[in-house]
Design an enzyme around this catalytic site. Structure first.
Site, PDB file in Angstrom:
ATOM      1  N   GLU A 171       0.800  -1.219   0.000  1.00  0.00           N
ATOM      2  CA  GLU A 171       0.000   0.000   0.000  1.00  0.00           C
ATOM      3  C   GLU A 171       0.839   1.279   0.000  1.00  0.00           C
ATOM      4  O   GLU A 171       0.408   2.298  -0.536  1.00  0.00           O
ATOM      5  CB  GLU A 171      -0.945   0.014   1.215  1.00  0.00           C
ATOM      6  N   SER A 211     -50.941 -30.498  31.426  1.00  0.00           N
ATOM      7  CA  SER A 211     -50.686 -31.250  32.663  1.00  0.00           C
ATOM      8  C   SER A 211     -49.411 -30.817  33.384  1.00  0.00           C
ATOM      9  O   SER A 211     -49.189 -31.231  34.523  1.00  0.00           O
ATOM     10  CB  SER A 211     -50.610 -32.740  32.352  1.00  0.00           C
TER      11      SER A 211
END
Length: 788
Positions: free
Chosen positions: A97, A471
């Site tokens: 870069e 239940s």
């Protein structure tokens, strides 16, 4: 008189190669017209964002043992100081870069000259931006190229170089730059692409990452590995050219086959928990601070247990769906018959763009279909071939005479599941499921799965769904019964029942078994016994007692259907209600967020320690909870949940199945003394799961699979000694005050109750009180012995 320069050239720039620097400045002067440069000077934004850099750090959600389960914020970033960033990575980035980064003063005259020449001669536009310029463009300007923006970029780069050090500029760049796949900075990219920290990267991986800044969308390894690899080779060549690596290292790294982390792979899946934690943080700190300041939320989840719970829910939902009819492909796209090879691959990829993919149930488009084989393409271009067992559920749909909407043909959009090395055609399930586990002593949430797939259905069934418990409500009714002279050996008639309004409930097994003990009736989940119990206790008293456990009385009916669990609870509420049964009778409050810390590790919030067990938070007497645990142990030993003890091969698990009328909701709520778990299965819009489905068949397996992991390293816990106030009488337990009689030994079909008469002990003689006379045993009661 010489013309005034458009901008001052720093002394450091002039000292580094006077002639190139002057040439670069002159070229810049030629390229930037005076009005452009003057406008740029007048409208320069401040450089405070760089000089006083504060990285935007995403909100991170973790398990108690440090595993990430969620991240929020547009930028996924992990800030790493320059001193902790490997030199190899720094050198790789600079090599490709900005080779002269350590030499220039913000702009590279040689690079500028090369770019200017290309521009003036009509060549391809070349990048001449230094790392400082890239940083300025990323943080202060736009990405759109204009002469004015370029002028500002150059001027700001010079200002930044004068304001902060080279190391600081590089540190900010390496942490700030976008690198694809929502990763900002190299630390986040290392995790995203390789699942590694920076210090764990090898040369090949380092070069791959260093090549990303140029075009992270176009050439990242997830989107296009070929392009990313080509860019990686350029980085390696630049590293060799600048003396960072040798030819041998270059060749070895270029030949290495990189192992990418699979996209979106998450070791622990808990999106509903992450969303719950996110809301807590936003409510406390606001959206801006929550998503950008690097807050970390530590939850109470245990990673291995959450993994087990999630896997159990997926297994149960997919298993249920495989028993349902094939509903047909999700859609049908047009793939022209003449398309083949690369053209077909591209057309298939375009057709899949509008269809949501999933990590588990992969979306795919069918390329060809026959009774023997189906070929399909995934969004990433992978070709899947489905044969044999993978076609079983769609056997009729791949026949030549199959008809729409069930037919599978070229262009059909289907779901594929990888089963080992084979693919299987599946369909997106319509049913939902949820699971939650709480620490029985502290209320800390150990696992939570709010539904099958958060992305499609973010509704949290654990906390938001109010469903009939069926239940699984019965333990609260039976617990209340113990406080009304009804003991485990009490006999209740299991015979037909009809209310004055015509309501006539049935047992799930369709049988009437006559007199049953309370213990046996609970184990076998006899509905008619429960209704007669509620008749004896009264609806209001039973609702009051259930409220002690945390059951909201406002959501429960004011009639006898309460006995069958026709009110509503959420799985979280039910888990909280079962906790007192597990821990000896104490209420606990669920806690999910343990602490919140900032980016520097400072604690901003910490949940209080669990409240000490005192009479202030007692739900029910200790003997009541202890005795209910004995009864619920019979459920998991020989009753409707016998599969629990048999599969886990341990006797210290307790619980109750629940199946509502028409099997609309299926539940299992159970516990070990250390952990409570509740599983639920049902449709989002309530409807029957099927006449043969039940809590024991659908929800119990989820609970068992979770407990197999949660209890793996936990020794079998023997029952604690019976607490004060309980005595053994014959084959079962009694409250001590009823040892001489006075407890209800029979509840008749007509609602009448029979109590054993109280037998007073003989008066004390000279040697003291005579021993108490034991009451009749359950076996004797069944035979009528001792009954007047």
């Amino acid at each position: 008189m010489p013309a005034m320069p458009l901008f001052p050239v720093p002394h450091r720039l002039m000292q580094v190669g006077r002639r190139p620097a002057l040439a670069g400045a002159l070229l810049l002067a030629l390229l930037l017209p005076v009005p452009v440069a003057r406008a740029a000077l007048l409208e320069l934004p401040p450089i405070d964002r760089i000089v006083n850099y504060q990285p935007k750090l995403h909100l991170q959600i973790l398990t108690a043992d440090g595993v990430e389960i969620g991240a929020f914020g547009t930028e996924r970033r992990q800030f790493v100081p320059i001193g902790q960033i490997p030199k190899l990575l720094q050198d790789a980035v600079l090599a490709v870069e900005d080779t002269r980064f350590r030499e220039h003063a913000g702009i590279d005259p040689k690079g500028m000259a090369r770019a200017a020449l290309a521009m003036l001669t009509g060549g391809m536009r070349q990048g001449a931006s230094t790392i400082t310029q890239q940083l300025v463009r990323t943080m202060l300007l736009t990405q759109r190229f204009t002469p004015e923006r370029k002028a500002k970029e150059i001027l700001l780069a010079l200002k930044v170089e004068q304001a902060i050090s080279k190391d600081r500029i590089l540190e900010i760049y390496l942490n700030e730059i976008f690198l694809g796949e929502r990763a900002y900075g190299f630390a986040a990219a290392a995790q995203t692409y390789f699942g590694k920290s920076l210090k764990e990267l090898n040369l090949a991986e380092t070069a791959m990452l260093a090549g990303l800044p140029q075009n992270p969308h176009y050439a990242n390894p997830v989107q296009n590995l070929e392009r990313a690899s080509a860019r990686q080779r350029i980085v390696l060549q630049r590293m060799k050219a600048t003396g960072v690596i040798s030819e041998a290292q270059l060749q070895a790294a270029a030949a290495e086959r990189l192992k990418l982390r699979p996209p979106r792979q998450q070791l622990v899946v808990a999106p509903h928990v992450a969303e719950m934690a996110r809301r807590v943080v936003v409510e406390r700190f606001g959206a801006e601070a929550s998503y950008t300041s690097g807050l970390r939320v530590v939850t109470s989840l245990r990673a291995s247990e959450q993994q087990a719970a999630h896997a159990a829910v997926l297994k149960a939902v997919l298993g249920f769906d495989r028993r349902q009819p094939w509903r047909g492909p999700e859609d049908l796209e047009t793939l022209a018959p003449q398309l083949q090879g690369a053209e077909l691959e591209r057309a298939a990829a375009r057709a899949l763009k509008d269809h949501r993919d999933d990590d588990l149930l992969r979306v795919a488009i069918v390329l060809s279909a026959s009774p023997q084989e189906v070929q399909a393409q995934l969004p990433n271009g992978e070709r899947a071939v489905i044969r044999g067992e993978g076609l079983r559920r769609v056997a009729a749909a791949v026949q030549p005479k199959a008809r729409a909407p069930l037919k599978i043909e070229r262009g059909s959009i289907v779901r594929l599941l990888r089963d080992g090395t084979q693919w299987r055609i599946e369909q997106w399930p319509e049913v939902e499921a949820a699971f939650v586990a709480l620490d029985a002593q502290s209320g800390r949430v150990r696992a939570l799965v709010g539904g099958f797939e958060f992305a499609r259905q973010p509704f949290n069934h654990v906390t938001q769904a109010q469903r009939q418990p069926g239940s699984s409500f019965k333990p609260f009714l039976y617990s209340a019964a113990l406080e009304h002279r009804i003991m485990p050996a009490t006999l209740i008639d299991d015979l037909p029942f009809s209310a004055p309004n015509g309501w006539s409930p049935q047992n799930s097994d369709g049988r009437f078994d006559g007199p049953l003990s309370l213990r046996d009736a609970l184990a076998r989940s006899k509905n008619l016994v429960s209704v007669r119990l509620l008749q004896q206790l009264g609806v209001a008293d039973t609702k009051d007692w259930a409220e002690r456990f945390g059951i909201d009385p406002a959501r429960q009916p004011d009639n006898l259907t309460l006995a069958l669990g026709t009110g509503s609870v959420s799985p979280m509420q039910l888990a909280q209600a079962y906790a007192p049964l597990a821990n000896g009778g104490w209420r606990v409050a669920p806690v999910l967020v343990e602490r919140i810390v900032d980016a520097q590790g400072r604690t901003l919030f910490e949940a209080p320690a669990p409240a000490a067990f005192t009479e202030a938070n007692r739900a029910v007497p200790e003997r009541n909870a202890w005795l209910m645990t004995q009864l619920l142990g019979e459920v998991t030993r020989s009753g409707t949940a016998a599969r629990a003890q048999a599969t886990l091969k341990r006797p210290d698990v307790y619980g109750k199945t629940g199946t509502t009328d028409d099997a609309v909701d299926a539940w299992f709520a159970g516990y070990h003394p250390s952990v409570v778990g509740v599983a639920w299965v049902g449709y989002g819009q309530p409807r029957s799961l099927g006449e043969r489905e039940s809590g024991g068949g659908l929800a119990l397996p989820i609970w068992i699979d979770y407990m197999a992991t949660a209890l793996r390293a936990v020794p079998v816990t023997p029952p604690p000694p019976a607490p004060a106030g309980l005595v053994r009488s014959g084959d079962d337990w009694l409250y001590a005050e009823w040892l001489q009689g006075g407890w209800t030994h029979r509840i008749l079909a007509d609602g009448g109750a029979q109590q054993l008469p109280t037998v007073m002990p003989p008066e004390a003689g000279a040697s003291g009180a005579a021993p108490a006379r034991p009451g009749p045993s359950p076996a004797q009661i069944l035979q009528g012995v001792g009954v007047p």
